[in-house]
Design an enzyme around this catalytic site. Structure first.
Site, short mmCIF file in Angstrom:
data_model
loop_
_atom_site.label_atom_id
_atom_site.label_comp_id
_atom_site.label_asym_id
_atom_site.label_seq_id
_atom_site.Cartn_x
_atom_site.Cartn_y
_atom_site.Cartn_z
N GLY A 48 0.83 -1.20 0.00
CA GLY A 48 0.00 0.00 0.00
C GLY A 48 0.86 1.24 0.00
CD GLN A 78 3.24 5.77 3.17
OE1 GLN A 78 2.29 5.25 2.57
NE2 GLN A 78 4.20 5.05 3.70
CB CYS A 128 5.39 1.92 7.77
SG CYS A 128 4.90 3.51 7.06
CG LEU A 129 6.50 1.05 1.64
CD1 LEU A 129 5.86 1.38 0.30
CD2 LEU A 129 7.57 -0.03 1.47
CG HIS A 178 -0.45 1.02 7.63
ND1 HIS A 178 0.52 0.59 8.52
CD2 HIS A 178 0.20 1.84 6.75
CE1 HIS A 178 1.69 1.13 8.20
NE2 HIS A 178 1.52 1.89 7.12
CD GLU A 179 -1.13 2.36 3.07
OE1 GLU A 179 -0.71 3.53 3.08
OE2 GLU A 179 -0.38 1.37 3.18
CG HIS A 213 0.34 6.60 6.03
ND1 HIS A 213 1.45 7.06 6.73
CD2 HIS A 213 0.63 5.31 5.71
CE1 HIS A 213 2.35 6.09 6.81
NE2 HIS A 213 1.88 5.01 6.22
O1 K1U Z 1 1.93 2.35 4.05
C1 K1U Z 1 2.96 1.75 3.80
O2 K1U Z 1 4.02 2.20 4.15
C2 K1U Z 1 2.92 0.44 3.05
C3 K1U Z 1 2.92 -0.74 3.99
C4 K1U Z 1 1.49 -1.24 4.15
C5 K1U Z 1 1.27 -2.26 5.20
C6 K1U Z 1 1.83 -3.50 5.17
C7 K1U Z 1 1.57 -4.43 6.15
C8 K1U Z 1 0.73 -4.13 7.16
C9 K1U Z 1 0.17 -2.89 7.19
C10 K1U Z 1 0.44 -1.96 6.21
C11 K1U Z 1 3.80 -1.83 3.41
O3 K1U Z 1 3.63 -2.23 2.32
S1 K1U Z 1 5.05 -2.43 4.41
C12 K1U Z 1 5.97 -3.62 3.47
C13 K1U Z 1 5.29 -4.88 3.06
O4 K1U Z 1 5.30 -5.14 1.91
C14 K1U Z 1 4.58 -5.80 3.99
C15 K1U Z 1 4.79 -5.85 5.35
C16 K1U Z 1 4.10 -6.75 6.16
C17 K1U Z 1 3.20 -7.62 5.61
C18 K1U Z 1 2.99 -7.59 4.25
C19 K1U Z 1 3.68 -6.70 3.45
ZN ZN Z 2 2.83 3.18 6.13
#
Ligand code: K1U
Ligand code: ZN
Length: 173
Positions: free
Chosen positions: A46, A51, A92-93, A134-135, A138
């Site tokens: 996401g 961001q 989170c990225l 989560h998004e 943000h």
């Molecule tokens: O918002 C962001 O920074 C993106 C974030 C979204 C997210 C992933 C997992 C749980 C909640 C929110 C990411 O993509 S983090 C990296 C990722 O690819 C990931 C991490 C954990 C599980 C699955 C994917």
């Molecule tokens: Zn995030």
């Protein structure tokens, strides 16, 4: 399509409240396409416009295993939340290398506009429910580390600041 720089915690711009999109026009469609390219390049599931330092209510997501099911949410609203809660690991990225447990609603119903400007609704569970909550955080200037204890949050803040100082000194050398 362009890859956009992603703000890193504790950048204060991550705490900006995003404004609703007035019109889904070519500018917003270009933003959506650039955000999708940026999310796939960063291997995220996401990305919120906040961001990439754009403070409008735009989210892109793809929680499919095949990574070929992009979802675009413009002016998203959560219209229903399950009473049941669920704890899962989040990343989170904007806070690279940090993962921790956060409690969220297990299922949510979301209404949004798509890339074509048309309204649609969907029910989310599992990773999609976690990701959309989560998004949406943000978009109101909230980063997932704010759910952690002040001690953990401060440690993460110090680690991120140290990392960014090291990166800066590597660039200058
Ligand atoms: O918002 C962001 O920074 C993106 C974030 C979204 C997210 C992933 C997992 C749980 C909640 C929110 C990411 O993509 S983090 C990296 C990722 O690819 C990931 C991490 C954990 C599980 C699955 C994917
Ligand atoms: Zn995030």
């Amino acid at each position: 399509m362009a890859l956009l720089p992603i703000l890193r915690f504790p950048d204060p711009r991550l705490h900006t409240i995003a404004q609703p999109v007035a019109q889904v026009d070519d500018r917003i469609r270009r933003l959506v396409d650039d955000m999708l390219a940026t999310m796939y390049d960063a291997e995220g599931v996401g990305l919120a416009a906040t961001q990439v330092d754009v403070h409008e209510r735009v989210i892109v997501m793809d929680t499919s295993d095949s990574r070929d099911q992009p979802r675009v949410l413009i002016n998203p609203e959560i219209t229903a939340r399950s009473a049941e809660m669920h704890v899962s690991d989040e990343g989170c990225l904007s806070v690279p290398t940090i993962y921790d447990r956060v409690e969220r609603h297990a299922r949510v119903t979301v209404r949004a506009l798509g890339r074509d400007g048309q309204p649609y609704e969907f029910e989310a569970e599992g990773l999609t429910a976690v990701c959309v909550q989560h998004e949406m955080d943000h978009l109101i200037g909230k980063v997932f580390v704010e759910y952690l204890s002040p001690l953990k949050r401060d440690r993460i803040k110090s680690k991120m600041l140290k990392k960014s100082r090291e990166e800066q000194s590597r660039i200058r050398r």
